[in-house]
Design an enzyme around this catalytic site. Structure first.
Site, PDB file in Angstrom:
ATOM      1  N   ALA A  30       1.137  -1.196   0.070  1.00 30.04           N
ATOM      2  CA  ALA A  30       0.192   0.347   0.213  1.00 30.04           C
ATOM      3  C   ALA A  30       0.748   0.645   0.469  1.00 30.04           C
ATOM      4  O   ALA A  30       2.457   1.245   0.279  1.00 30.04           O
ATOM      5  CB  ALA A  30      -0.955  -0.195   1.437  1.00 30.04           C
TER       6      ALA A  30
ATOM      7  N   LYS B 120       2.957   0.310  -7.217  1.00 28.92           N
ATOM      8  CA  LYS B 120       3.670  -0.345  -7.321  1.00 28.92           C
ATOM      9  C   LYS B 120       2.965  -1.910  -7.990  1.00 28.92           C
ATOM     10  O   LYS B 120       2.412  -2.380  -8.806  1.00 28.92           O
ATOM     11  CB  LYS B 120       4.514  -0.119  -6.554  1.00 28.92           C
ATOM     12  CG  LYS B 120       5.627   0.453  -6.801  1.00 28.92           C
ATOM     13  CD  LYS B 120       6.754   0.130  -6.113  1.00 28.92           C
ATOM     14  CE  LYS B 120       8.049   1.166  -5.637  1.00 28.92           C
ATOM     15  NZ  LYS B 120       7.234   2.297  -4.686  1.00 28.92           N
TER      16      LYS B 120
ATOM     17  N   ASP C 104       0.131  -5.743   2.678  1.00 25.61           N
ATOM     18  CA  ASP C 104       0.142  -5.025   3.438  1.00 25.61           C
ATOM     19  C   ASP C 104      -0.231  -5.528   5.201  1.00 25.61           C
ATOM     20  O   ASP C 104      -1.258  -5.665   4.984  1.00 25.61           O
ATOM     21  CB  ASP C 104      -0.404  -3.865   2.913  1.00 25.61           C
ATOM     22  CG  ASP C 104       0.639  -2.545   3.392  1.00 25.61           C
ATOM     23  OD1 ASP C 104       1.491  -1.798   3.111  1.00 25.61           O
ATOM     24  OD2 ASP C 104      -0.465  -2.338   4.200  1.00 25.61           O
TER      25      ASP C 104
ATOM     26  N   ASP D 199       9.184  -2.943  -1.640  1.00 26.13           N
ATOM     27  CA  ASP D 199       9.861  -1.691  -1.529  1.00 26.13           C
ATOM     28  C   ASP D 199       9.412  -1.002   0.275  1.00 26.13           C
ATOM     29  O   ASP D 199       8.458  -1.265   1.166  1.00 26.13           O
ATOM     30  CB  ASP D 199       8.728  -0.356  -2.549  1.00 26.13           C
ATOM     31  CG  ASP D 199       8.774   0.909  -2.123  1.00 26.13           C
ATOM     32  OD1 ASP D 199       9.890   1.533  -1.189  1.00 26.13           O
ATOM     33  OD2 ASP D 199       8.258   2.111  -2.606  1.00 26.13           O
TER      34      ASP D 199
ATOM     35  N   CYS E 144      12.850   4.670  -0.173  1.00 27.85           N
ATOM     36  CA  CYS E 144      12.552   6.011  -0.971  1.00 27.85           C
ATOM     37  C   CYS E 144      13.283   6.218  -0.160  1.00 27.85           C
ATOM     38  O   CYS E 144      13.192   7.496   0.987  1.00 27.85           O
ATOM     39  CB  CYS E 144      11.896   5.899  -0.953  1.00 27.85           C
ATOM     40  SG  CYS E 144      10.126   5.782   0.453  1.00 27.85           S
TER      41      CYS E 144
END
Length: 414
Positions: free
Chosen positions: A235, A239, A254, A296, A349
């Site tokens: 979430a 992606k 998630d 991620d 990130c």
């Protein structure tokens, strides 16, 4: 006392700053403090708080130049002065700055705030084009990446970020860019000036979704139609939608039910399909192995500072260390769920080496598989070690990018 125009927005901005700087909240969550305001006032409050957070070191230097004794960092007087002076970046008239600042310190150091503001405004407040970052951040990034990256980050934090859209179809992306004064910097991508997302053409049709260009890079390392793909920590789902649009059989996991519900709504809007699983990846165990896994991972998120300037105050060393430890555990678990020869795309990130390069330097079961020609845009070139590091300065003239680390790791034995 007669009401002061715009005071409600400043009160809300002050609450937001307090929530961010003292309680460690994100600006988005703190913005709920202004939920009772009219939309225009709430937007103004968020803009004032955000502009203040982008410029705190420079605002503090101004304040300190006009006081005999340094005000405590967490004092109300300093926070109000920061908020007031930060409005110079929004071209707020001096009289409005003073008129809306003084009621914020009723019953407190009103005379002090009035005196400092008067001194600085008479002197002429000039805010730099490239604001300073918090000292510990500048020192950390200078050691990791050098002076050029720090200078680029200063330039980047002052600019309002562009709006990136991701499309399921490249032909649609190119046509959309041409029709809406946008630019396409990669296949299936369109960059626009910031705007209200729901008002943009095509929102209801679901052929695009909002996703920073850097955030779209990891999923591009899984070739279209490759097979069963697991999207961990999925979430809000940009992606996941990329993978589904590329023809993969996607399972998205998630731990947050509310964030998964948002992902479900995004899938419905874009007419895409994925299997959603609410589970903690540290305890969940799938019943099969996958051709590819996209991780991620949760991280300090320091790479998102141009959109979320508060992250530079929230991401302390202990946060970075605990995030790196979590990522190591997630990589180890995910590696077990790969078919031999399968690929794990690890991305964060973050601009911290602990959350990127150091995670993949020694993985006995996995080897780095560099991007192949055409998989990523030309600006996202791989390092000699085969991973991709997106730093401030890339595409600076076109609006910049979030900071990212991306590595494709292949399980040995395939």
């Amino acid at each position: 006392m007669p009401s002061v125009e715009g005071l409600g927005a400043r009160k809300a901005a002050l609450r937001m700053l307090d929530s961010v700087l003292r309680r460690g909240q994100t600006l988005d969550s703190a913005a709920s403090a202004g939920s009772d305001l009219a939309p225009a006032d709430r937007a103004l409050a968020v803009a004032i708080a955000g502009e203040t957070l982008r410029r705190i070191p420079d605002l503090d230097a101004l304040i300190d130049s006009a006081t005999r004794q340094r005000l405590p960092d967490d004092s109300k007087a300093r926070t109000v002065l920061r908020l007031a002076l930060g409005q110079k970046a929004l071209s707020t008239p001096d009289h409005a700055i003073v008129a809306t600042a003084l009621p914020l310190v009723e019953g407190g150091p009103r005379r002090l705030v009035h005196g400092v503001l008067g001194t600085l405004l008479r002197r002429g407040v000039g805010l730099p084009e490239a604001p300073m970052l918090p000292q510990q951040v500048e020192e950390r990034w200078q050691r990791a990446w050098g002076d050029d990256v720090v200078r680029a980050a200063r330039m980047q934090i002052a600019r309002r970020p562009s709006l990136d859209l991701c499309f399921a179809d490249d032909a649609e992306a190119q046509a959309y860019a041409a029709a809406n004064s946008g630019v396409s910097l990669a296949p299936k991508h369109v960059r626009l000036d910031s705007a209200s997302v729901s008002d943009l053409p095509g929102f209801g049709g679901g052929r695009w979704w909002v996703q920073d260009l850097a955030s779209s890079l990891p999923a591009r390392l899984i070739p279209e139609g490759w097979g069963e793909v697991l999207d961990l920590c999925a979430a809000p789902g940009g992606k996941t939608m990329q993978l589904a649009a590329a023809g993969h059989d996607v399972t998205a996991v998630d731990a947050s039910g509310s964030r998964l519900e948002r992902l479900r709504q995004n899938l419905d809007r874009t007419h895409l399909n994925a299997t959603l699983v609410e589970a903690n990846a540290l305890t969940w165990a799938p019943d099969r192995q996958f051709d590819a896994i996209l991780l991620d991972a949760p991280c300090s998120a320091t790479g998102t500072f141009r959109r979320h300037p508060e992250i530079l105050y929230r991401a302390r060393r202990d946060i970075i260390a605990s995030s790196a430890e979590l990522q190591s555990k997630l990589i180890a678990r995910a590696a077990q769920w790969l078919k031999p020869g399968g690929a794990l795309i690890y991305a964060v990130c973050s601009l911290e080496p602990e959350e990127g390069e150091r995670q993949v330097e020694a993985l006995p079961e996995l080897s780095v598989d560099p991007p192949k020609p055409g998989e990523l845009p030309d600006f996202a070139s791989a390092s000699p070690a085969g991973w991709v590091r997106i730093l401030p300065g890339l595409l600076q003239d076109q609006g910049g990018l979030d900071g990212f680390f991306i590595a494709r790791l292949v399980r040995r034995g395939g």
